[in-house]
Design a protein around this motif. Structure first.
Motif: not given
Length: 460
Positions: A374-403
């Motif tokens: 699972s990915i845990f994100v603080s409310v304060s970070n989630a409320m920042r413009l583009k922060w969440l989408t940029n964070y998720l896009r930078n997670i590699s395919k290898k890491q997603k497959d492991e998840f």
């Protein structure tokens, strides 16, 4: 060659060695006689609290009439009308299907079905982690077999409108009152002050009117959201007091999983996931859930993000299955309470949960490491413009497959209808609480009249 010389101890030295040996033997005999003859002192806790040699938890099932558990199911299936809170065409249980399931399929109720599966495991002796005992004096814990969620939901869905929070004309309150009166009158309750009793309160409104009376017990809840709200109201009447959290605590209570509403997807059936992030649910929530609408507004225009308003009826269920299975990540912002069934639907769908809830509590922590899937994100970070989408896009395919591999590995422990799934893990988690429960019982016994345990002793 001269014959070998045999060394002969001088008489004084020989006598000295014999005396030392005699004293040693005498001391050993005295020690053995002391152990054998000394009176047996009473154990700090009686025999019921000694752990089973095979590690099982000993459970006594409180004696309640059938009408408070399986009788409620009979009554539910005899109802002719649909649940008033959902469209009649969306209630899968009314009219009742010929071969209806053991517990309602109505999503408002099914998600809280832990009460049914826990009692069923005790009746069938199907849980490897527990042993049912016939004498309450031999038990580690006392299980109270009241279907509190079903009782509350029947009042909400079929009772008089607006009567739930009142006591007059409230059938659920009548049942709550009967349960508490019966259980607290038993000597098992008086022995421990209720601290070793178990109530299943997975619905946030279960046993709403008697919560203060059962607060010392082991409460099985999906999260602490509804309870903290009550403490907040109490604290707001006097600004000098902080929120006490006197009714729930990770020291004594157990967080249990919702029953997921979507079918389980095996890893072998996993396919491409073109959507980055998916969410389906109510946009407008209250209290801590207000963040949901704000996140929705931030993410709603992203091309590979799907935010759908919806309800878990038949149509919504199919949409959720399709949406979660086509998405890399599934968003879980807090709602009216910090968690929801959505997390466990995502696990069943192999959709990596993205949890945005600063006060979240999760089942089986200490046994399960949620950061592995699972990915845990603080409310304060989630409320920042583009922060969440940029964070998720930078997670590699290898890491997603492991998840996703880790999700597939832990899927079985959140299943209630399997032999070594959620039910067994709940019993194991209760077993872990015993030392703290036993300590609380002993502390209470030595308190002189006129004193009480400070509120902080109930806090996490």
């Amino acid at each position: 060659m001269p014959p070998p010389v045999c060394k002969i101890w001088p008489p004084a030295a020989a006598m000295k060695r014999l005396a030392v040996a005699a004293v040693s033997i005498l001391l050993l005999l005295l020690s053995l006689s002391f152990l054998l003859l000394r009176p047996t002192s009473p154990a700090l806790l009686n025999s019921r609290q000694a752990f089973e040699p095979d590690g099982r938890l000993r459970v006594y099932v409180a004696d309640l009439p059938r009408e408070l558990n399986y009788g409620l199911l009979d009554r539910y299936w005899s109802l002719s009308a649909a649940d008033c809170r959902i469209p009649a065409s969306s209630d899968p249980d009314h009219p009742a299907p010929r071969n209806h399931p053991p517990y309602p399929e109505n999503p408002l109720i099914k998600q809280y079905s832990a009460e049914y599966w826990l009692l069923a495991s005790l009746r069938a002796a199907a849980a490897a982690a527990v042993r049912v005992v016939a004498d309450w004096r031999e038990a580690d814990v006392v299980f109270v077999p009241f279907f509190a969620t079903l009782s509350a939901e029947m009042e909400l869905g079929w009772g008089t409108k607006g009567a739930f929070r009142k006591r007059d004309g409230n059938e659920d309150y009548r049942r709550q009152r009967e349960v508490v009166d019966r259980v607290t009158a038993h000597p098992a309750w008086r022995r421990s002050g209720g601290r070793d009793h178990i109530f299943v309160l997975t619905d946030p409104v279960a046993m709403w009117h008697v919560r203060t009376e059962i607060a010392p017990a082991i409460l099985l809840v999906v999260d602490f959201g509804g309870w903290y709200k009550l403490d907040s109201k109490t604290a707001s009447r006097n600004s000098s007091h902080m929120i006490q959290h006197t009714q729930v605590s990770l020291l004594k209570d157990v967080i249990v999983p919702y029953t997921h509403l979507l079918p389980t997807l095996p890893l072998s059936d996993n396919k491409d996931r073109p959507t980055l992030l998916y969410f389906k649910g109510a946009k407008h929530r209250h209290r801590g859930g207000l963040v949901r609408e704000k996140i929705w507004n931030l993410l709603g225009n992203e091309p590979d993000i799907v935010m759908e308003e919806g309800f878990p009826n038949a149509t919504g269920r199919e949409q959720s299955i399709k949406g979660m299975r086509a998405s890399e990540f599934c968003l879980h912002p807090a709602g009216d309470t910090p968690t929801s069934c959505r997390i466990f639907d995502a696990i069943a769908s192999l959709c990596i949960p993205v949890i945005v809830s600063d006060e979240v509590e999760l089942p089986f922590e200490g046994m399960v490491d949620y950061t592995e899937f699972s990915i845990f994100v603080s409310v304060s970070n989630a409320m920042r413009l583009k922060w969440l989408t940029n964070y998720l896009r930078n997670i590699s395919k290898k890491q997603k497959d492991e998840f996703r591999r880790n999700l597939a590995h832990i899927q079985p422990i959140f299943e209630y209808d399997t032999s070594d799934g959620a039910v067994n893990y709940i019993w194991k988690k209760i077993h872990q609480k015993l030392p703290m429960i036993q300590e609380a019982v002993i502390r209470e016994k030595r308190k002189p009249d006129g004193t009480s345990i400070p509120l902080r002793c109930h806090c996490t």
